[in-house]
Motif scaffolding. Structure first.
Motif, PDB file in Angstrom:
ATOM      1  N   UNK A  15       0.830  -1.202   0.000  1.00  0.00           N
ATOM      2  CA  UNK A  15       0.000   0.000   0.000  1.00  0.00           C
ATOM      3  C   UNK A  15       0.869   1.258   0.000  1.00  0.00           C
ATOM      4  N   UNK A  16       1.932   1.231   0.782  1.00  0.00           N
ATOM      5  CA  UNK A  16       2.833   2.392   0.855  1.00  0.00           C
ATOM      6  C   UNK A  16       3.514   2.621  -0.488  1.00  0.00           C
ATOM      7  N   UNK A  17       4.042   1.562  -1.080  1.00  0.00           N
ATOM      8  CA  UNK A  17       4.745   1.704  -2.359  1.00  0.00           C
ATOM      9  C   UNK A  17       3.790   2.172  -3.446  1.00  0.00           C
ATOM     10  N   UNK A  18       2.580   1.627  -3.485  1.00  0.00           N
ATOM     11  CA  UNK A  18       1.615   2.036  -4.501  1.00  0.00           C
ATOM     12  C   UNK A  18       1.255   3.514  -4.345  1.00  0.00           C
ATOM     13  N   UNK A  29       9.496  13.930  -5.832  1.00  0.00           N
ATOM     14  CA  UNK A  29       9.789  13.770  -4.412  1.00  0.00           C
ATOM     15  C   UNK A  29       9.698  15.077  -3.629  1.00  0.00           C
ATOM     16  N   UNK A  30      10.015  16.197  -4.273  1.00  0.00           N
ATOM     17  CA  UNK A  30       9.956  17.475  -3.558  1.00  0.00           C
ATOM     18  C   UNK A  30       8.528  17.977  -3.408  1.00  0.00           C
ATOM     19  N   UNK A  31       7.613  17.443  -4.196  1.00  0.00           N
ATOM     20  CA  UNK A  31       6.251  17.947  -4.200  1.00  0.00           C
ATOM     21  C   UNK A  31       5.293  17.194  -3.314  1.00  0.00           C
ATOM     22  N   UNK A  32       5.798  16.262  -2.508  1.00  0.00           N
ATOM     23  CA  UNK A  32       4.924  15.535  -1.604  1.00  0.00           C
ATOM     24  C   UNK A  32       5.637  15.332  -0.275  1.00  0.00           C
ATOM     25  N   UNK A  33       4.952  14.763   0.659  1.00  0.00           N
ATOM     26  CA  UNK A  33       5.504  14.521   1.987  1.00  0.00           C
ATOM     27  C   UNK A  33       5.209  13.090   2.418  1.00  0.00           C
ATOM     28  N   UNK A  34       5.960  12.638   3.404  1.00  0.00           N
ATOM     29  CA  UNK A  34       5.686  11.318   3.985  1.00  0.00           C
ATOM     30  C   UNK A  34       4.280  11.298   4.561  1.00  0.00           C
ATOM     31  N   UNK A  35       3.852  12.400   5.137  1.00  0.00           N
ATOM     32  CA  UNK A  35       2.508  12.472   5.722  1.00  0.00           C
ATOM     33  C   UNK A  35       1.441  12.272   4.649  1.00  0.00           C
ATOM     34  N   UNK A  36       1.631  12.884   3.493  1.00  0.00           N
ATOM     35  CA  UNK A  36       0.654  12.752   2.404  1.00  0.00           C
ATOM     36  C   UNK A  36       0.617  11.321   1.889  1.00  0.00           C
ATOM     37  N   UNK A  38       1.460   8.632   3.538  1.00  0.00           N
ATOM     38  CA  UNK A  38       0.866   7.798   4.583  1.00  0.00           C
ATOM     39  C   UNK A  38      -0.650   7.905   4.578  1.00  0.00           C
ATOM     40  N   UNK A  39      -1.156   9.131   4.397  1.00  0.00           N
ATOM     41  CA  UNK A  39      -2.604   9.332   4.379  1.00  0.00           C
ATOM     42  C   UNK A  39      -3.233   8.587   3.206  1.00  0.00           C
ATOM     43  N   UNK A  40      -2.610   8.690   2.028  1.00  0.00           N
ATOM     44  CA  UNK A  40      -3.184   8.033   0.853  1.00  0.00           C
ATOM     45  C   UNK A  40      -3.054   6.514   0.930  1.00  0.00           C
ATOM     46  N   UNK A  41      -2.027   6.041   1.649  1.00  0.00           N
ATOM     47  CA  UNK A  41      -1.865   4.595   1.828  1.00  0.00           C
ATOM     48  C   UNK A  41      -2.735   4.064   2.953  1.00  0.00           C
ATOM     49  N   UNK A  42      -3.259   4.976   3.787  1.00  0.00           N
ATOM     50  CA  UNK A  42      -4.081   4.569   4.915  1.00  0.00           C
ATOM     51  C   UNK A  42      -3.277   3.935   6.040  1.00  0.00           C
ATOM     52  N   UNK A  43      -2.029   4.443   6.236  1.00  0.00           N
ATOM     53  CA  UNK A  43      -1.171   3.889   7.282  1.00  0.00           C
ATOM     54  C   UNK A  43      -0.603   5.030   8.109  1.00  0.00           C
ATOM     55  N   UNK A  44      -0.062   4.667   9.261  1.00  0.00           N
ATOM     56  CA  UNK A  44       0.635   5.638  10.096  1.00  0.00           C
ATOM     57  C   UNK A  44       1.975   5.960   9.461  1.00  0.00           C
TER      58      UNK A  44
END
Length: 201
Positions: A15-18, A29-36, A38-44
């Protein structure tokens, strides 16, 4: 750890990789965040740090996976110009069906300078393909008028330009979203790659 927990771990990684593949392809990579992601993957987000490290490491993982899949799906032959043309056609199809790969490579070029993720491993992959062309040259099945590394780059350029700069190809050749136009472009790519590789008389 139970098999169920192991399965959940792999499912979470997927889910994270997808989600990361979608985000990195869309905004780099500069246009997104780990938080974003994670939210789209539905994980912490801590799962991402645990499994992949930071954003740069996750981007490297995504690109490594995309490159490995492409390399395995479209091997390059060395038996002759006709086979090189066939390879170019199959690569054209792959890039049309997997647009994320070109976008990820473009973002890499735009946002990174110097050494890029997995450069050594990827260089070895390209070297293998160059060696295949060199073997074809050694038997006389592939032209010897171009160095094999240059021939490799030229074949990739003829094949990948359509996906890399679709706005330019649209201005020159019109929209490319019909089956007929895709077939026309594919045929041209096959013929151009074949002509690049064919031995001169």
């Amino acid at each position: 750890m139970s098999s169920g927990m192991a399965w959940d771990t792999e499912g979470t990684k997927r889910k994270i990789v997808d989600a990361a593949t979608e985000r990195f392809a869309a905004t780099g990579p500069a246009g997104t965040t780990i938080e974003r992601i994670a939210k789209e993957a539905g994980v912490n987000k801590e799962r991402i740090y645990t499994y992949f490290g930071g954003k740069e490491a996750l981007f490297a993982h995504v690109l490594r996976e995309q490159m490995a899949t492409a390399t395995a799906s479209v091997p390059i032959p060395s038996t002759g110009a006709e086979d090189v043309g066939d390879y170019a056609g199959r690569l054209f199809d792959y890039l049309a069906e997997h647009p994320h790969l070109i976008r990820l490579l473009q973002w890499e070029a735009l946002t990174m300078s110097g050494t890029v993720p997995d450069e050594q491993r990827r260089s070895e992959m390209y070297a293998d393909r160059t060696a295949q062309l060199a073997r074809g040259q050694a038997t006389g099945a592939v032209t010897g008028s171009l160095d094999p590394d240059i021939l490799n780059v030229l074949i990739l350029g003829v094949t990948g330009y359509w996906s890399m700069l679709p706005q330019v190809t649209r201005m020159i050749a019109g929209p490319g979203d019909s089956k007929q136009e895709l077939a026309r472009r594919r045929a041209a790519v096959v013929e151009a790659a074949r002509r690049l590789a064919i031995p001169l008389p």
